[in-house]
Design an enzyme around this catalytic site. Sequence first.
Site, PDB file in Angstrom:
ATOM      1  N   HIS A 160      33.982  26.021  39.013  1.00 28.45           N
ATOM      2  CA  HIS A 160      33.057  26.837  39.868  1.00 28.45           C
ATOM      3  C   HIS A 160      33.364  28.205  39.868  1.00 28.45           C
ATOM      4  O   HIS A 160      32.722  28.968  40.846  1.00 28.45           O
ATOM      5  CB  HIS A 160      32.863  26.054  41.105  1.00 28.45           C
ATOM      6  N   GLY A 209      29.619  25.483  34.677  1.00 27.06           N
ATOM      7  CA  GLY A 209      29.353  23.984  34.960  1.00 27.06           C
ATOM      8  C   GLY A 209      28.445  23.681  35.930  1.00 27.06           C
ATOM      9  O   GLY A 209      28.221  22.646  35.960  1.00 27.06           O
ATOM     10  N   HIS A 210      28.426  24.666  36.992  1.00 24.47           N
ATOM     11  CA  HIS A 210      27.427  24.564  37.975  1.00 24.47           C
ATOM     12  C   HIS A 210      26.518  25.997  37.929  1.00 24.47           C
ATOM     13  O   HIS A 210      27.096  26.758  38.135  1.00 24.47           O
ATOM     14  CB  HIS A 210      27.971  24.268  39.189  1.00 24.47           C
ATOM     15  N   HIS A 262      22.988  15.873  37.414  1.00 27.29           N
ATOM     16  CA  HIS A 262      23.093  16.545  38.758  1.00 27.29           C
ATOM     17  C   HIS A 262      21.816  17.274  39.089  1.00 27.29           C
ATOM     18  O   HIS A 262      21.413  18.418  38.331  1.00 27.29           O
ATOM     19  CB  HIS A 262      24.240  17.413  38.863  1.00 27.29           C
ATOM     20  N   GLU A 314      24.795  12.455  42.008  1.00 23.57           N
ATOM     21  CA  GLU A 314      23.843  13.467  42.939  1.00 23.57           C
ATOM     22  C   GLU A 314      22.585  13.817  42.003  1.00 23.57           C
ATOM     23  O   GLU A 314      22.223  15.103  42.036  1.00 23.57           O
ATOM     24  CB  GLU A 314      24.540  14.819  43.422  1.00 23.57           C
ATOM     25  N   GLU A 330      19.043  15.315  47.584  1.00 25.63           N
ATOM     26  CA  GLU A 330      19.862  16.169  48.031  1.00 25.63           C
ATOM     27  C   GLU A 330      19.178  17.308  48.578  1.00 25.63           C
ATOM     28  O   GLU A 330      18.173  17.827  48.175  1.00 25.63           O
ATOM     29  CB  GLU A 330      20.851  16.935  47.168  1.00 25.63           C
ATOM     30  N   CYS A 332      19.642  20.471  49.024  1.00 26.65           N
ATOM     31  CA  CYS A 332      19.826  21.713  48.171  1.00 26.65           C
ATOM     32  C   CYS A 332      19.011  21.408  46.661  1.00 26.65           C
ATOM     33  O   CYS A 332      18.390  22.562  46.210  1.00 26.65           O
ATOM     34  CB  CYS A 332      21.251  21.807  47.657  1.00 26.65           C
ATOM     35  N   CYS A 398      27.402  22.662  51.047  1.00 28.86           N
ATOM     36  CA  CYS A 398      26.457  23.578  50.341  1.00 28.86           C
ATOM     37  C   CYS A 398      25.013  23.427  51.053  1.00 28.86           C
ATOM     38  O   CYS A 398      24.256  24.550  51.080  1.00 28.86           O
ATOM     39  CB  CYS A 398      26.356  22.910  48.919  1.00 28.86           C
ATOM     40  N   CYS A 399      24.683  22.244  51.628  1.00 27.39           N
ATOM     41  CA  CYS A 399      23.303  22.311  52.392  1.00 27.39           C
ATOM     42  C   CYS A 399      23.228  23.037  53.532  1.00 27.39           C
ATOM     43  O   CYS A 399      22.111  23.370  53.580  1.00 27.39           O
ATOM     44  CB  CYS A 399      22.853  20.512  52.553  1.00 27.39           C
TER      45      CYS A 399
END
Length: 634
Positions: A160, A209-210, A262, A314, A330, A332, A398-399
Amino acid sequence: MSIPPRLLLVFVSLFATAGFAADDYPIHPVPFFQVTVRDDFWAPRIRRNHEVTIPIALKQCYDTGRVDNFLKAAHVMPGEFGTEFPFDDTDIYKILEGASYSLQTFPDPKLEAEVDKLIEIIRAAQEPDGYLYTSRTINPHKLHKWISAKRWEADPKLSHELYNCGHLYEAAAAHFQATGKRTLLDIALKNADLLCHDFGPGRAAYYPGHQIVEMGLVKLYRVTGKREYLDLAKYFLDIRHGGETYNQAHLPVTEQKEAVGHSVRATYMFAGMADVAALTGDRAYLKATDAIWDDIVWRKLYLTGGIGAVGGHEGFGGAYELPNAKAYNETCASIGMVYWNAREFYLHGQARYFDVLERTLYNGVLSGVSLSGDRFFYPNPLAADGKIVRQAWFGCACCPSNICRFIPSIPGYVYATTPERVYANLYVGSEATLRFGSHAVRLTQRTAYPWSGDVEIVVDPAGQEPAGEFELALRIPGWARDEAIPSDLYAFANPAVGHAVVTVNGKPVTPTMEHGYAVLRRSWQAGDRVQLALPMEIRLVKAHASIADDVGRFALHRGPLVYCVEGVDLGGSALAAQLPPLETLRAERRDALLDGITVITAEDGPFTAIPYFAWANRAPSEMAVWLEPAATSR
């Protein structure tokens, strides 16, 4: 409102920096600081985010060690990396982004001082060459299990590092846009210059990766006009292949046609692809995102606008895999759907994208935060057994931090413009100053939406010259055009009775319909009143026959809102509740319930349905969206 010249120039820099390619979005959003919300629905939520959500999120960042990680990286505090995930840095960035938006609406010296202090802590933690990643900097010899000894190398998996960069850039652009200060921007630019040095043809070839660094780099490009940032965003997308479906690296992005993996990663990537498509003119990106959008809206979208059916990764399941109680959805990911669908609209100018955005906003996003603004959902199911409650915080937070940054940005989705047209995309009581083409216009919007379908927009010149001739395009929501969503995934089961009606200065008009918009072209005079009446009928929704959980069931819909039932209103049980006959259902305003809502009740029985976003704000109880009809219901 009048826009300070400094902020107006900042806005211009975000969309029209000298040196841009000719390509850009053909439609531009009216930025958040040019729209002041004054309604009874969104204005209290934006204020509550400022007064409650942002302060508690900041406190959590101090209490959980997220701020300490930066102090340790700056070597002003001893100790090891003190939180669970190396992406925990981003919670502070997201809160800074939200605080920046919020400060433009609510000048607050105390919060501004807190923001300035955190930015100084971040600056001190940054390594001399611009690298900023507290998990490595604190102790490069004792690394988190997700991190490689070599910078960036583990990013396609779980480090990340680039994700952290992306959220830093998003926060820096927002802070500069809202305040005019360069403090956080300079930190971000130093970091982005490092990325430009380390990555590129012949250099590092690690894809994120994200995803989110792509969107962040585009924002820095808009601020600075530095082409290398846009080129790097495209590079990160172009090298994305040979990996896993989990993070959408299984195929080159231009060859992807289905939503997989994801869901948050996915929507952030799709939004980044839309940015690159708009700014480079690369239509291969556009073709891919259009195909993926169709896959979601025709096969993988919940009625609430949520996405990501499967909790294990997710993310997305297969076609029509949309369970209710096990739905992940989710928060997010819903926010990501807003980002992406807005961009699709700015590219295509079709109402269907804001139809999906609005559905997600009023249902999937708002469910993620309590009415009190201090408790949160990570997943958002469509059925619950009474054991699900919102949490004050999460280890993976994160949310909540995403809610912090998203809510104060909502005014920026109300209007959009071309040189000769204003799009009214969301119906929100507000005052807005718009500058587009040769026009300077002030729009005053009055409405009790989403409870009422009556909207009035008053047009006035914003400068010395008359407003002039231009087009006002009013979005007629799909639900007001007898379209549940822009596919056959869901459909209304009972016929519409009313239809949208447009008047100008009290006289009915017949606007031109274009891609879901009622378009009015006229030479506007000061005080012209445009009124839109949308039919706020109670509608039954049925799902596609391939959605197993919804076979033989119906959902309640009114305006943009999906409704649900809670056991607290039905003697304890919601999962076994039956839907009364349609002809017995009534909409009823209850000002004392759940901050004031319109409920759906039945004339001849103890039945109450509430908006889905308002569930889980009282005692824990069962909840259901999809209901079996009573024997006589039709």
